[in-house]
Enzyme design. Structure first.
Site, mmCIF file in Angstrom:
data_model
loop_
_atom_site.group_PDB
_atom_site.id
_atom_site.type_symbol
_atom_site.label_atom_id
_atom_site.label_comp_id
_atom_site.label_asym_id
_atom_site.label_seq_id
_atom_site.Cartn_x
_atom_site.Cartn_y
_atom_site.Cartn_z
ATOM 1 N N LYS A 22 0.718 -1.244 0.042
ATOM 2 C CA LYS A 22 -0.037 0.230 -0.045
ATOM 3 C C LYS A 22 0.861 1.134 -0.115
ATOM 4 C CE LYS A 22 -1.723 1.643 3.997
ATOM 5 N NZ LYS A 22 -1.332 3.001 4.325
ATOM 6 N N ASN A 23 1.844 1.395 0.685
ATOM 7 C CA ASN A 23 2.728 2.602 1.176
ATOM 8 C C ASN A 23 3.665 2.755 -0.121
ATOM 9 O OD1 ASN A 23 1.274 2.823 3.224
ATOM 10 N ND2 ASN A 23 3.127 2.395 4.896
ATOM 11 N N CYS A 116 -4.648 12.596 13.673
ATOM 12 C CA CYS A 116 -4.819 11.405 13.351
ATOM 13 C C CYS A 116 -4.521 10.846 14.953
ATOM 14 C CB CYS A 116 -3.806 10.974 12.312
ATOM 15 S SG CYS A 116 -3.244 9.402 12.810
ATOM 16 N N ARG A 121 1.128 14.267 14.022
ATOM 17 C CA ARG A 121 1.393 14.110 12.487
ATOM 18 C C ARG A 121 1.460 15.398 11.565
ATOM 19 N NH1 ARG A 121 -0.516 8.233 10.344
ATOM 20 N NH2 ARG A 121 1.500 8.318 9.115
ATOM 21 N N ASP A 305 5.157 0.275 12.115
ATOM 22 C CA ASP A 305 3.879 -0.206 11.686
ATOM 23 C C ASP A 305 3.514 -1.770 11.970
ATOM 24 O OD1 ASP A 305 3.040 1.989 10.450
ATOM 25 O OD2 ASP A 305 3.442 1.562 8.409
ATOM 26 N N ARG A 397 -8.467 -0.281 5.110
ATOM 27 C CA ARG A 397 -7.449 0.655 4.538
ATOM 28 C C ARG A 397 -6.190 -0.117 4.149
ATOM 29 N NH1 ARG A 397 -5.840 4.634 8.181
ATOM 30 N NH2 ARG A 397 -4.590 5.162 6.470
HETATM 31 C C1 UD1 Z 1 4.650 6.774 6.579
HETATM 32 C C2 UD1 Z 1 3.744 5.333 6.219
HETATM 33 C C3 UD1 Z 1 3.427 5.099 7.657
HETATM 34 C C4 UD1 Z 1 4.417 4.629 8.696
HETATM 35 C C5 UD1 Z 1 5.530 6.121 8.635
HETATM 36 C C6 UD1 Z 1 6.646 5.779 9.538
HETATM 37 C C7 UD1 Z 1 2.672 5.990 4.332
HETATM 38 C C8 UD1 Z 1 1.467 6.019 3.472
HETATM 39 N N1 UD1 Z 1 2.596 5.691 5.460
HETATM 40 O O1 UD1 Z 1 3.911 7.674 7.188
HETATM 41 O O2 UD1 Z 1 2.542 3.692 7.515
HETATM 42 O O3 UD1 Z 1 4.140 4.453 9.842
HETATM 43 O O4 UD1 Z 1 5.940 6.163 7.120
HETATM 44 O O5 UD1 Z 1 7.410 4.574 9.078
HETATM 45 O O6 UD1 Z 1 3.965 5.457 3.690
HETATM 46 N N2 UD1 Z 1 6.693 14.222 11.052
HETATM 47 C C9 UD1 Z 1 6.857 15.624 11.362
HETATM 48 N N3 UD1 Z 1 6.854 16.334 10.352
HETATM 49 C C10 UD1 Z 1 6.660 16.301 9.220
HETATM 50 C C11 UD1 Z 1 6.341 14.715 8.878
HETATM 51 C C12 UD1 Z 1 6.452 13.882 9.780
HETATM 52 O O7 UD1 Z 1 7.154 15.901 12.476
HETATM 53 O O8 UD1 Z 1 6.443 16.880 8.227
HETATM 54 C C13 UD1 Z 1 6.729 13.305 12.035
HETATM 55 C C14 UD1 Z 1 5.333 12.521 12.294
HETATM 56 O O9 UD1 Z 1 4.378 13.161 13.078
HETATM 57 C C15 UD1 Z 1 5.857 11.204 12.921
HETATM 58 C C16 UD1 Z 1 7.309 10.891 12.086
HETATM 59 O O10 UD1 Z 1 7.562 12.125 11.791
HETATM 60 O O11 UD1 Z 1 6.109 11.333 14.154
HETATM 61 C C17 UD1 Z 1 7.282 9.804 11.180
HETATM 62 O O12 UD1 Z 1 6.467 10.348 10.278
HETATM 63 P P1 UD1 Z 1 6.840 9.981 8.385
HETATM 64 O O13 UD1 Z 1 7.993 9.426 8.245
HETATM 65 O O14 UD1 Z 1 6.640 11.285 7.678
HETATM 66 O O15 UD1 Z 1 5.526 9.206 8.187
HETATM 67 P P2 UD1 Z 1 4.546 8.968 7.242
HETATM 68 O O16 UD1 Z 1 5.031 9.525 5.735
HETATM 69 O O17 UD1 Z 1 3.334 9.990 7.542
#
Ligand code: UD1
Length: 419
Positions: A22-23, A116, A121, A305, A397
């Site tokens: 999915k990701n 969320c 996030r 995850d 999902r």
């Molecule tokens: C992706 C995955 C999700 C997985 C996560 C971490 C997808 C669709 N989802 O989510 O399943 O759990 O990676 O492996 O691929 N953060 C910030 N600021 C930002 C972006 C992120 O503070 O601008 C923080 C988030 O709040 C979180 C951490 O960084 O605590 C990890 O986020 P991130 O790696 O961005 O995860 P996603 O891309 O949302």
């Protein structure tokens, strides 16, 4: 709303074919916006988030059709630059619309994705990167409005945290920027490499995906592509734990064992039999098991995850273990629900302390988020008597044909529709 009913206690046995990731599929679908030529994406799982993305692409002006596990996109109409709340709120990955639209239209207005259940996030890392690439950003009426009047220009972008989504958004925009972009402290997850492979097939010039330092030489245009999405490492890990928690013996097919090494290694350390082949993994329960601590980390560390599913397993192994969650600040929503099965867990900030119990007793439980839901299904499979899992739309999902796959492995599980 649908519910899942499980009568636990069956040892799961047999083979299960792991679906496409999915990701990985999500950013690849958004990448189709970068070209006007048709593209074909294979091994796309049938999931709610994929349907949302297909709907989203059609809304933006990219004709997209999903049939079975193949998605086809067609020559583009004129794109819209606004992503409304109704589409963005359904899925955080919707923010991946920003990169391609900024690259193609020099502007994009996206409704803020909001909070969320697994944490705040924020999207600050994405926005800081777009600023570095020359975009101006302001927030108005609940929308983040991004405008790069003079187009995007390559830059050095040093991420304060190797965010998966931000790394993807930078790749999806910098490929069409003028000049060179370097991402320092980039995410190294396999989904990043899959996206970079697709973009390179389209004619992009990306080097270093999976190394933590990615160099992108901007190009003027990109062509259509055909690609098969990599297997879902999180779905795979969930079935590995299903074998372990039900005292079963499962062979997972269509996997890339290297992508799940962190989980395999922990299972081995706990005493389970794990045998990896080229594209398959066998997980088998054996006697004399002991619990093992984990700490969630970015790839190649133990994936956040899989934290909830691992917790369900540790709750049933004799002895004490600790789980430290370092990626998300609020990802223990499943603890209270696992306690309803009889689990012995206490939480101290980012650390869950677990004392194994002999057995779980089935209970009515409620899913708070996708992976928490997976943990509750696993607990139900191991529990005595009946478990009723509600709010299963979260599971839809991320797990393709969940009940069907589990049933084939011998589980007593069914979905019921209730109003
Ligand atoms: C992706 C995955 C999700 C997985 C996560 C971490 C997808 C669709 N989802 O989510 O399943 O759990 O990676 O492996 O691929 N953060 C910030 N600021 C930002 C972006 C992120 O503070 O601008 C923080 C988030 O709040 C979180 C951490 O960084 O605590 C990890 O986020 P991130 O790696 O961005 O995860 P996603 O891309 O949302």
């Amino acid at each position: 709303m649908d519910k899942i009913i499980i009568r636990g206690g069956k040892k799961l046995k047999g083979e299960v074919i792991i679906s496409g990731s999915k990701n990985s599929a999500l950013p690849i679908l958004f990448a189709t916006l970068l070209t006007d030529e048709p593209s074909v994406i294979k091994n796309v799982p049938s999931l709610a988030d994929i349907n949302t993305t297909v709907e989203f692409l059609n809304f933006i002006g990219k004709k997209t059709v999903k049939k079975g596990n193949t998605v086809r996109t067609y020559p583009s109409e004129k794109y819209r630059h606004i992503a409304p709340y109704d589409l963005v709120r359904k899925m955080r990955a919707s923010i991946l619309i920003m990169g391609p639209l900024l690259a193609r239209l020099n502007r994009v207005d996206v409704s803020l994705p909001g909070g969320c259940t697994i944490g705040a996030r924020p999207i600050d890392i994405h926005l800081d990167a777009f600023k570095k690439l020359g975009a101006g950003i302001f927030v108005e009426g609940g929308y983040v409005k991004t405008l790069a009047e003079n187009g995007l220009k390559g830059a050095v972008i040093d991420l304060k945290f190797p965010s998966v989504g931000a790394t993807e958004n930078i790749l999806l925009s910098a490929v069409l920027a003028k000049g060179k972009t370097t991402i320092i402290n980039a995410a190294k997850e396999p989904e990043i490499e899959d996206l970079a492979n697709v973009l390179n097939k389209m004619g992009a010039k990306i080097n270093g995906a999976s190394t933590g330092k990615i160099v992108i030489d901007g190009v003027d245009g990109l062509r259509g592509f055909t690609h098969e999405v990599i297997p879902d490492r999180i779905e795979a890990a969930t079935y590995m734990i299903a074998a372990a928690i039900t005292k079963g013996d499962i062979v997972l097919k269509s996997v890339i064992p290297k992508h799940i090494e962190a989980v395999s290694n922990k299972l081995k350390k706990s005493g389970f039999f794990v045998k990896e082949n080229k594209t398959s993994i066998r997980v088998k329960w054996v006697k004399s098991l002991k619990p093992h601590n984990i700490k969630t980390e970015v790839y190649p560390g133990f994936p956040t995850d899989v934290q909830a599913q691992w917790m369900a397993l540790m709750c049933l192994l004799k002895g004490h273990s600790k789980i430290e969650e370092t990626i998300f600040e609020n990802r223990f929503m499943h603890v209270a629900e696992l306690q309803r099965f009889g689990a012995n867990i206490t939480v101290d900030c980012k650390v869950a302390n677990i004392t194994g119990v002999e057995k779980f007793s089935g209970a009515p439980v409620m899913v708070s988020d996708l992976r928490a839901g997976a943990a509750l299904v696993l607990a139900g499979l191991a529990a005595e008597v009946k478990t009723i899992v509600s709010r299963i739309y979260h599971l839809d999902r991320g797990y393709e044909m969940l009940e069907k796959k589990l049933k084939k492995l011998g589980a007593d599980i069914k979905r019921v529709h209730s109003s």
